[in-house]
Design an enzyme around this catalytic site. Structure first.
Site, PDB file in Angstrom:
ATOM      1  N   SER A 129       0.865  -1.172   0.000  1.00  0.00           N
ATOM      2  CA  SER A 129       0.000   0.000   0.000  1.00  0.00           C
ATOM      3  C   SER A 129       0.901   1.222   0.000  1.00  0.00           C
ATOM      4  O   SER A 129       2.086   1.141   0.354  1.00  0.00           O
ATOM      5  CB  SER A 129      -0.938  -0.001   1.209  1.00  0.00           C
ATOM      6  OG  SER A 129      -0.219  -0.098   2.426  1.00  0.00           O
ATOM      7  N   GLU A 147       1.262   5.624   0.730  1.00  0.00           N
ATOM      8  CA  GLU A 147       0.725   6.840   1.343  1.00  0.00           C
ATOM      9  C   GLU A 147       1.126   8.066   0.538  1.00  0.00           C
ATOM     10  O   GLU A 147       2.267   8.198   0.104  1.00  0.00           O
ATOM     11  CB  GLU A 147       1.240   6.987   2.780  1.00  0.00           C
ATOM     12  CG  GLU A 147       0.714   8.258   3.458  1.00  0.00           C
ATOM     13  CD  GLU A 147       1.242   8.428   4.867  1.00  0.00           C
ATOM     14  OE1 GLU A 147       0.869   7.615   5.724  1.00  0.00           O
ATOM     15  OE2 GLU A 147       2.049   9.368   5.096  1.00  0.00           O
ATOM     16  N   THR A 165      -2.912  11.657   3.576  1.00  0.00           N
ATOM     17  CA  THR A 165      -2.797  12.254   4.906  1.00  0.00           C
ATOM     18  C   THR A 165      -3.792  13.395   5.080  1.00  0.00           C
ATOM     19  O   THR A 165      -4.390  13.891   4.115  1.00  0.00           O
ATOM     20  CB  THR A 165      -1.372  12.763   5.166  1.00  0.00           C
ATOM     21  OG1 THR A 165      -1.041  13.764   4.188  1.00  0.00           O
ATOM     22  CG2 THR A 165      -0.374  11.619   5.070  1.00  0.00           C
ATOM     23  N   TYR A 166      -3.910  13.829   6.332  1.00  0.00           N
ATOM     24  CA  TYR A 166      -4.969  14.755   6.741  1.00  0.00           C
ATOM     25  C   TYR A 166      -4.348  16.044   7.242  1.00  0.00           C
ATOM     26  O   TYR A 166      -3.535  16.037   8.170  1.00  0.00           O
ATOM     27  CB  TYR A 166      -5.747  14.075   7.870  1.00  0.00           C
ATOM     28  CG  TYR A 166      -7.128  14.611   8.161  1.00  0.00           C
ATOM     29  CD1 TYR A 166      -8.110  14.617   7.191  1.00  0.00           C
ATOM     30  CD2 TYR A 166      -7.467  15.065   9.433  1.00  0.00           C
ATOM     31  CE1 TYR A 166      -9.393  15.057   7.473  1.00  0.00           C
ATOM     32  CE2 TYR A 166      -8.741  15.502   9.727  1.00  0.00           C
ATOM     33  CZ  TYR A 166      -9.708  15.499   8.738  1.00  0.00           C
ATOM     34  OH  TYR A 166     -10.971  15.925   9.023  1.00  0.00           O
ATOM     35  N   HIS A 193      -6.844   9.620   5.755  1.00  0.00           N
ATOM     36  CA  HIS A 193      -6.496   9.755   7.169  1.00  0.00           C
ATOM     37  C   HIS A 193      -7.576  10.624   7.814  1.00  0.00           C
ATOM     38  O   HIS A 193      -8.091  11.558   7.203  1.00  0.00           O
ATOM     39  CB  HIS A 193      -5.147  10.437   7.323  1.00  0.00           C
ATOM     40  CG  HIS A 193      -3.990   9.573   6.948  1.00  0.00           C
ATOM     41  ND1 HIS A 193      -2.756   9.675   7.561  1.00  0.00           N
ATOM     42  CD2 HIS A 193      -3.864   8.587   6.040  1.00  0.00           C
ATOM     43  CE1 HIS A 193      -1.932   8.787   7.034  1.00  0.00           C
ATOM     44  NE2 HIS A 193      -2.588   8.125   6.099  1.00  0.00           N
ATOM     45  N   ARG A 241      -5.154   9.901  16.199  1.00  0.00           N
ATOM     46  CA  ARG A 241      -5.478  10.968  17.143  1.00  0.00           C
ATOM     47  C   ARG A 241      -5.168  12.326  16.533  1.00  0.00           C
ATOM     48  O   ARG A 241      -5.958  13.265  16.601  1.00  0.00           O
ATOM     49  CB  ARG A 241      -4.684  10.798  18.444  1.00  0.00           C
ATOM     50  CG  ARG A 241      -5.115  11.790  19.539  1.00  0.00           C
ATOM     51  CD  ARG A 241      -4.043  12.016  20.580  1.00  0.00           C
ATOM     52  NE  ARG A 241      -2.898  12.740  20.038  1.00  0.00           N
ATOM     53  CZ  ARG A 241      -1.918  13.238  20.781  1.00  0.00           C
ATOM     54  NH1 ARG A 241      -1.931  13.076  22.088  1.00  0.00           N
ATOM     55  NH2 ARG A 241      -0.911  13.876  20.215  1.00  0.00           N
ATOM     56  N   ASP A 276      -1.809  15.345  15.711  1.00  0.00           N
ATOM     57  CA  ASP A 276      -0.783  16.076  16.461  1.00  0.00           C
ATOM     58  C   ASP A 276      -1.322  17.412  16.958  1.00  0.00           C
ATOM     59  O   ASP A 276      -2.128  18.054  16.295  1.00  0.00           O
ATOM     60  CB  ASP A 276       0.443  16.326  15.576  1.00  0.00           C
ATOM     61  CG  ASP A 276       1.074  15.035  15.098  1.00  0.00           C
ATOM     62  OD1 ASP A 276       1.094  14.071  15.883  1.00  0.00           O
ATOM     63  OD2 ASP A 276       1.532  14.997  13.942  1.00  0.00           O
ATOM     64  N   TYR A 292       3.879   2.288  16.863  1.00  0.00           N
ATOM     65  CA  TYR A 292       5.180   2.943  17.007  1.00  0.00           C
ATOM     66  C   TYR A 292       6.214   1.975  17.579  1.00  0.00           C
ATOM     67  O   TYR A 292       6.334   1.828  18.799  1.00  0.00           O
ATOM     68  CB  TYR A 292       5.043   4.176  17.913  1.00  0.00           C
ATOM     69  CG  TYR A 292       4.063   5.179  17.379  1.00  0.00           C
ATOM     70  CD1 TYR A 292       4.471   6.205  16.544  1.00  0.00           C
ATOM     71  CD2 TYR A 292       2.698   5.070  17.666  1.00  0.00           C
ATOM     72  CE1 TYR A 292       3.560   7.114  16.013  1.00  0.00           C
ATOM     73  CE2 TYR A 292       1.777   5.965  17.142  1.00  0.00           C
ATOM     74  CZ  TYR A 292       2.216   6.994  16.319  1.00  0.00           C
ATOM     75  OH  TYR A 292       1.306   7.875  15.794  1.00  0.00           O
ATOM     76  N   ASP A 337       2.365   2.771  25.679  1.00  0.00           N
ATOM     77  CA  ASP A 337       2.133   2.908  24.246  1.00  0.00           C
ATOM     78  C   ASP A 337       1.538   1.629  23.670  1.00  0.00           C
ATOM     79  O   ASP A 337       0.629   1.665  22.832  1.00  0.00           O
ATOM     80  CB  ASP A 337       3.463   3.230  23.560  1.00  0.00           C
ATOM     81  CG  ASP A 337       3.277   3.782  22.163  1.00  0.00           C
ATOM     82  OD1 ASP A 337       2.257   4.451  21.909  1.00  0.00           O
ATOM     83  OD2 ASP A 337       4.158   3.557  21.317  1.00  0.00           O
ATOM     84  N   LYS A 356      -6.971   0.457  20.742  1.00  0.00           N
ATOM     85  CA  LYS A 356      -7.446   0.745  19.384  1.00  0.00           C
ATOM     86  C   LYS A 356      -7.928  -0.531  18.699  1.00  0.00           C
ATOM     87  O   LYS A 356      -8.947  -0.524  17.993  1.00  0.00           O
ATOM     88  CB  LYS A 356      -6.326   1.410  18.575  1.00  0.00           C
ATOM     89  CG  LYS A 356      -6.015   2.833  19.020  1.00  0.00           C
ATOM     90  CD  LYS A 356      -4.998   3.513  18.133  1.00  0.00           C
ATOM     91  CE  LYS A 356      -3.580   3.191  18.496  1.00  0.00           C
ATOM     92  NZ  LYS A 356      -2.601   4.047  17.773  1.00  0.00           N
ATOM     93  N   PHE A 361      12.008  14.662  10.031  1.00  0.00           N
ATOM     94  CA  PHE A 361      10.911  13.732  10.301  1.00  0.00           C
ATOM     95  C   PHE A 361      11.204  12.893  11.537  1.00  0.00           C
ATOM     96  O   PHE A 361      10.340  12.677  12.391  1.00  0.00           O
ATOM     97  CB  PHE A 361      10.697  12.794   9.106  1.00  0.00           C
ATOM     98  CG  PHE A 361      10.063  13.433   7.912  1.00  0.00           C
ATOM     99  CD1 PHE A 361       9.424  14.659   8.002  1.00  0.00           C
ATOM    100  CD2 PHE A 361      10.101  12.811   6.670  1.00  0.00           C
ATOM    101  CE1 PHE A 361       8.839  15.248   6.902  1.00  0.00           C
ATOM    102  CE2 PHE A 361       9.518  13.380   5.559  1.00  0.00           C
ATOM    103  CZ  PHE A 361       8.886  14.607   5.676  1.00  0.00           C
ATOM    104  N   HIS A 411       3.756  -1.041   3.794  1.00  0.00           N
ATOM    105  CA  HIS A 411       3.146   0.269   3.518  1.00  0.00           C
ATOM    106  C   HIS A 411       4.277   1.253   3.226  1.00  0.00           C
ATOM    107  O   HIS A 411       5.165   1.453   4.067  1.00  0.00           O
ATOM    108  CB  HIS A 411       2.338   0.729   4.736  1.00  0.00           C
ATOM    109  CG  HIS A 411       1.567   1.990   4.526  1.00  0.00           C
ATOM    110  ND1 HIS A 411       0.438   2.049   3.737  1.00  0.00           N
ATOM    111  CD2 HIS A 411       1.738   3.245   5.012  1.00  0.00           C
ATOM    112  CE1 HIS A 411      -0.058   3.277   3.746  1.00  0.00           C
ATOM    113  NE2 HIS A 411       0.727   4.025   4.508  1.00  0.00           N
ATOM    114  N   ARG A 427       6.114  10.678  -4.555  1.00  0.00           N
ATOM    115  CA  ARG A 427       7.039  10.307  -5.618  1.00  0.00           C
ATOM    116  C   ARG A 427       6.973   8.789  -5.803  1.00  0.00           C
ATOM    117  O   ARG A 427       6.860   8.054  -4.822  1.00  0.00           O
ATOM    118  CB  ARG A 427       8.469  10.744  -5.297  1.00  0.00           C
ATOM    119  CG  ARG A 427       8.633  12.246  -5.152  1.00  0.00           C
ATOM    120  CD  ARG A 427      10.079  12.606  -4.844  1.00  0.00           C
ATOM    121  NE  ARG A 427      10.956  12.218  -5.945  1.00  0.00           N
ATOM    122  CZ  ARG A 427      11.239  12.990  -6.987  1.00  0.00           C
ATOM    123  NH1 ARG A 427      10.675  14.183  -7.089  1.00  0.00           N
ATOM    124  NH2 ARG A 427      12.056  12.578  -7.927  1.00  0.00           N
TER     125      ARG A 427
END
Length: 300
Positions: A26, A28, A59-60, A88, A118, A120, A152, A165, A172, A223, A273, A279
């Site tokens: 997949s 993104e 992404t959102y 997202h 959630r 940022d 994560y 975490d 979830k 990042f 993913h 790109r």
């Protein structure tokens, strides 16, 4: 005794044939903000569509304008490519009634897969008390969505501990998530240890590794600082001296990602993913090398 060229080729072909079986991928993307960026997005999508990815996600944005761009692009992807498009969706600064309305709108437009996050925190904004598990619950109440959530391997930057975490991820999944997609990483062992801990914690969904093919090391470091991802010294050494050589940087980044995926596949991972950054070149090359090709897409 050294191997002949033919023997080397036979070993390589055998290795690739082992890797291509049952692999799913997949991709993104992020919503474009300019006409030039939009052209780049569609160019990348056109290149990757023949690989028949399981889904592509978008992404959102944090602003209302950014969110509208996500909604628009998601609908366009479905109409223009026929691919499963997964927006997202974040809940940290969106009232529940609005989240439910967004979910209904997606459902009515035939969108069934959502990446539930959630989100940022941003300076100067008001926040809800919702977490990703709350968003998963809301989505489950609104429709039979296919829901992906984040994981994560090197611990979320705001988590109190690795165990906390892990418990957040379990919540979830218990709320109804179908799979977890990890933050990008470069230490393959960190993913494998995390996967083992998920099993021990009773998390029984697929933990899909997120792979970031690096093309710009300075961007990667930014990042990584934001996401608590370790950048190993060997990675810095690979990109040393390539600041003004984007072609070689791209080749090196693809090579690193190929090595990651090959090791993970041999450890039983069948789904990957890719964070494309809009790109296609590196992701396409990685998939091609691993046997995920247009004529083989249905088998993958």
């Amino acid at each position: 005794m050294s191997l002949s060229h033919a023997q080397h080729l036979e070993l390589l072909n055998h290795s690739v044939s082992e890797l291509k079986d049952d692999i799913q991928v997949s991709f993104e993307f992020f919503p474009p903000g300019t006409e030039k960026a939009e052209a780049s997005l569609w160019e990348a999508l056109d290149r990757l569509v023949p690989l028949a990815p399981r889904f592509v996600s978008v992404t959102y944005g944090h602003s209302e304008e950014g969110r509208e761009r996500t909604h628009k692009v998601i609908k366009q992807i479905g109409e223009r490519t026929g691919l499963t498009a997964a927006p997202h969706l974040t809940c940290i600064d969106t009232p529940e009634a609005e989240l439910r309305q967004i979910a209904r709108d997606y459902w009515q437009n035939g969108i069934r897969h959502i990446v539930a996050l959630r989100g940022d925190k941003q300076p100067g904004r008001q926040y809800t008390n919702y977490y990703a598990s709350d968003l998963v619950r809301i989505l489950r109440e609104e429709g039979d969505f296919d829901i992906s959530v984040a994981a994560y391997p090197e611990v979320h930057p705001e988590a109190k501990s690795a165990q906390a975490d892990l418990l957040a991820l379990r919540k979830k999944v218990e709320a109804g998530a179908n799979r977890a997609i990890t933050q990008f990483f470069f230490d393959v062992e960190s993913y494998l240890r995390f996967r083992d801990r998920c099993v021990s914690a009773g998390i029984d969904v697929e933990i899909v590794p997120g792979i970031l093919p690096v093309s710009n090391f300075e961007t990667l470091k930014r990042f990584a600082d934001l996401t608590n991802v370790a950048v190993p010294s060997w990675l810095a050494q690979r990109f040393a001296g390539l600041e003004n050589d984007p072609t070689t940087r791209s080749l090196v980044g693809a090579s690193i990602a190929i090595d990651q995926v090959r090791v993970l596949r041999k450890e039983g991972v069948k789904e990957f993913h890719f964070y494309t950054l809009n790109r296609a070149e590196q992701s396409y090359a990685i998939c091609h090398t691993l046997g995920v090709r247009p004529q083989l897409a249905k088998a993958c």
